[in-house]
Write a protein that holds these residues in place. Sequence first.
Motif, short mmCIF file in Angstrom:
data_model
loop_
_atom_site.label_atom_id
_atom_site.label_comp_id
_atom_site.label_asym_id
_atom_site.label_seq_id
_atom_site.Cartn_x
_atom_site.Cartn_y
_atom_site.Cartn_z
N ARG A 245 2.24 8.33 9.86
CA ARG A 245 2.97 7.81 10.80
C ARG A 245 3.73 6.62 9.96
NH1 ARG A 245 -0.11 6.00 14.67
NH2 ARG A 245 -0.03 8.15 15.29
N GLN A 246 3.08 5.86 9.20
CA GLN A 246 3.76 4.58 8.64
C GLN A 246 4.56 4.96 7.34
OE1 GLN A 246 0.61 1.92 7.92
NE2 GLN A 246 1.31 0.49 9.61
N VAL B 243 9.90 11.15 5.27
CA VAL B 243 9.22 12.50 5.18
C VAL B 243 7.85 12.07 5.29
CG1 VAL B 243 11.24 13.56 3.88
CG2 VAL B 243 9.34 12.29 2.86
N THR B 244 6.93 13.28 5.43
CA THR B 244 5.63 13.19 5.47
C THR B 244 5.22 12.86 3.86
OG1 THR B 244 5.12 15.29 5.13
CG2 THR B 244 5.24 14.81 7.20
N PRO B 245 3.95 12.28 3.66
CA PRO B 245 3.53 12.31 2.17
C PRO B 245 3.36 13.54 1.68
CG PRO B 245 1.92 10.91 3.97
CD PRO B 245 3.19 11.62 4.86
N ALA B 246 3.02 14.48 2.27
CA ALA B 246 2.79 16.00 1.69
C ALA B 246 4.09 16.39 1.28
CB ALA B 246 1.98 16.87 2.59
N LEU B 247 5.23 16.31 2.04
CA LEU B 247 6.53 16.75 1.64
C LEU B 247 7.06 15.63 0.55
CD1 LEU B 247 8.90 18.31 1.91
CD2 LEU B 247 9.74 16.97 3.79
N ARG C 67 0.80 -1.33 -0.07
CA ARG C 67 0.08 -0.05 -0.04
C ARG C 67 0.96 1.27 -0.04
NH1 ARG C 67 -4.14 -2.55 4.50
NH2 ARG C 67 -5.57 -3.58 2.71
N LEU C 68 1.97 1.37 0.70
CA LEU C 68 3.04 2.37 0.80
C LEU C 68 3.41 2.50 -0.63
CD1 LEU C 68 4.74 1.99 4.35
CD2 LEU C 68 3.19 3.81 3.62
N GLY C 69 3.81 1.44 -1.60
CA GLY C 69 4.28 1.84 -2.47
C GLY C 69 3.33 2.11 -3.68
N GLU C 70 1.78 1.98 -3.56
CA GLU C 70 0.96 2.46 -4.29
C GLU C 70 0.59 3.86 -3.82
OE1 GLU C 70 -1.93 2.97 -7.23
OE2 GLU C 70 -0.46 1.43 -6.96
N ALA C 71 0.65 4.39 -2.61
CA ALA C 71 0.73 5.44 -2.10
C ALA C 71 1.69 6.57 -2.94
CB ALA C 71 0.89 5.63 -0.58
N CYS C 72 2.83 6.04 -2.96
CA CYS C 72 3.92 6.90 -3.52
C CYS C 72 3.63 7.00 -5.01
CB CYS C 72 5.43 6.18 -3.64
SG CYS C 72 5.96 6.32 -1.98
N HIS D 254 1.32 10.87 -9.40
CA HIS D 254 0.74 10.88 -10.83
C HIS D 254 -0.62 11.34 -10.46
CE1 HIS D 254 4.23 8.96 -12.49
NE2 HIS D 254 3.99 7.94 -11.50
N THR D 255 -1.11 11.77 -9.39
CA THR D 255 -2.50 12.32 -9.12
C THR D 255 -2.44 13.54 -8.30
OG1 THR D 255 -3.21 11.30 -7.30
CG2 THR D 255 -3.40 9.88 -9.64
N HIS D 256 -3.37 14.21 -8.08
CA HIS D 256 -3.60 15.44 -7.40
C HIS D 256 -4.62 14.98 -6.32
CE1 HIS D 256 -1.16 18.08 -9.91
NE2 HIS D 256 -2.05 17.76 -11.05
N THR D 257 -4.98 13.62 -6.00
CA THR D 257 -5.75 13.04 -5.16
C THR D 257 -5.57 13.66 -3.74
OG1 THR D 257 -6.35 11.19 -6.40
CG2 THR D 257 -7.05 11.16 -4.16
N PRO D 258 -6.48 14.23 -2.81
CA PRO D 258 -6.22 14.81 -1.44
C PRO D 258 -5.63 13.63 -0.83
CG PRO D 258 -8.13 15.74 -2.27
CD PRO D 258 -7.67 14.69 -3.48
#
Length: 268
Positions: free
Chosen positions: A245-246, A253-257, A213-218, A223-227
């Motif tokens: 946190r995960q 770093v955080t997902p936003a950064l 899931r983390l790999g897909e999150a990256c 590739h998207t602007h999904t919040p």
Amino acid sequence: MTNHVAACGQMKVARLAQEPHGTHSESVLSFIRSGSLDMLHGETFTATQGMFVLVPGGMPHTLLSGSDLHVHWMSFCPDCLGLEPDAALLQPFQQVRLGALPALTLSGERVEFVQTLYQEFELALQQTLPLEVMKSFVFLLLHEVSLAQQPISWRAGMHPKVVAALSYIESQGLQPVSLQGVADAVFVSAPYLATLFKRETGYSVGQWLTKKRLGEACNRLMHTHTPIATLVEELGWSDTTHFIRQFKAAYGVTPALWRRQHSLKQAR
């Protein structure tokens, strides 16, 4: 030279110490020019001179040791290059996701050409390359992988129930999935699967799901602007704080950064 779309380089290491279980968002194709590399993938195996080593994006992997290594490597983002998951050039990577050992032997007559491809790609990336040129280098190297063979002396690898569990996780892993759900899907008890999966992969089912899931999150952050709050729901986390946190534990770093940093790289 590093780039999210594609990157290429080489590494020389006299002795490689064990690295903890890792994952990264891009797929990586390495070629061992000399030396040896010990890895864990269901079992411990040694990749040696003349072998490709394949690590699909988001796939957990463990490097145990290495000696006198000279390795050419290429990382690439399949989505950025227009490669669908079921593309023929990605089938060797898909087989690794489903339990195949991630190393293939290149025939001797192809070695010089492959080494030249890596070297020329590395040189070309020292300047800004059009996407089509990047694709040409990546596709040529992936084609060479399709011509390589797994050593006959290596057994098939993982237990059939673990292979079935990996296949289920690959297809359903972004849905709400539990150890019990995976166990039911492959017709074994949850405790039995937990023990078998840990023994064969080095991970718990939960750890494997999280890394997928983390790999897909990256991938989606890039590739998207999904919040981020929407991504959390789409990828099966129960709350945003737990996801952040995960993610930070995995990538520092955080997902936003992470999204801002990689958006800047793409813009250059």
